[in-house]
Design an enzyme around this catalytic site. Structure first.
Site, PDB file in Angstrom:
ATOM      1  N   LYS A 147      40.933  42.234  44.319  1.00 55.74           N
ATOM      2  CA  LYS A 147      40.047  42.692  45.392  1.00 55.74           C
ATOM      3  C   LYS A 147      40.858  43.096  46.623  1.00 55.74           C
ATOM      4  CE  LYS A 147      37.881  40.052  48.311  1.00 55.74           C
ATOM      5  NZ  LYS A 147      37.019  39.066  48.970  1.00 55.74           N
ATOM      6  N   ASP A 206      33.264  42.230  46.609  1.00 56.00           N
ATOM      7  CA  ASP A 206      33.233  41.004  47.421  1.00 56.00           C
ATOM      8  C   ASP A 206      31.892  40.311  47.166  1.00 56.00           C
ATOM      9  OD1 ASP A 206      31.294  42.401  48.793  1.00 56.00           O
ATOM     10  OD2 ASP A 206      32.016  41.801  50.756  1.00 56.00           O
TER      11      ASP A 206
END
Ligand code: SF4
Length: 227
Positions: free
Chosen positions: A126, A145
């Site tokens: 991420k 997220d």
């Protein structure tokens, strides 16, 4: 309960189109002025709000200038400089280690590949995706997220639970030229309307296409539980 489009591809496009109209200026909310600052801000943002990170980095970026400063910083002092951030001890260590690697193996520059970035301490897929997208203009995946995770499930775009699997599903159905904005639109909508605990379905532009819409006491597909 709303009625989703016939396919997940059509649903994804509908969601992006509508959210784009709703949040035309959607973009990253972390503040930084170079790639290293971006990397540090993203490491700090794990399990912490962007707002808090921006407050803390305001003085941090004045005090430390470049990878060498962080790599040579005293661990306790750097941790103390971050002490309003969640897990600040670990994050201080990640930042020192990552900057050490950047100095030793990348001539002081933040690397521009997924493999090299994810080898840095505290950097997962991420974080690497955010740095690639906003630091290097390379869109190699979709940043998943907590907001993207929740909204994608609520909207019926994926049934997966874990971020990397959700990302793989989304990469199949969100048009590639919209991967980056998809994340920011989900974050904006997740903060403003489709919040974790009490989404405002009555004031949501996606209500008629959302299978989790609360109207008839349906199920929150993000958690699998009834509202
Ligand atoms: S606010 Fe409600 S209707 Fe809108 S996306 Fe979230 S769960 Fe669906």
């Amino acid at each position: 309960m709303g009625t989703p489009r016939d396919s997940t591809q059509a649903q994804a496009e509908e969601v992006v189109d509508r959210l784009e109209d709703e949040y035309p200026d959607s973009t990253i909310s972390l503040r930084y002025s170079n790639r290293l600052e971006l990397l540090i801000a993203v490491i700090l943002s794990a399990q912490c709000t962007d707002e808090r990170v921006n407050q803390e980095t305001e003085h941090l970026f004045e005090k430390y200038d470049g990878a060498e400063d962080y790599a040579n910083a005293d661990q306790d002092e750097l941790a103390e400089d971050l002490n309003s951030i969640t897990y600040y001890n670990s994050k201080a260590e990640y930042i020192r280690d990552s900057c050490g690697t950047i100095l030793e193996e990348h001539d002081g520059e933040v690397p521009d590949t997924m493999d090299e970035l994810t080898e840095l301490s505290g950097v997962g897929r991420k974080t690497a995706n955010v740095v690639l997208q906003h630091g290097h203009d390379i869109v190699e995946g979709i940043v998943v997220d907590t907001h993207v995770q929740r909204l994608s499930r609520r909207l019926g775009l994926t049934e997966e639970e874990y971020p990397e699997r959700i990302e793989a599903d989304l990469m199949e159905i969100v048009p590639e030229d919209r991967w980056q904005e998809f994340t920011h639109l989900c974050i904006d909508h997740g903060r403003a309307v489709c919040t974790a605990q009490n989404p405002d379905c009555g004031d949501c532009v996606l209500a008629d296409v959302c299978p989790s819409e609360k109207g008839d006491g349906e199920v929150d597909l993000a958690s699998g539980d009834p509202w």
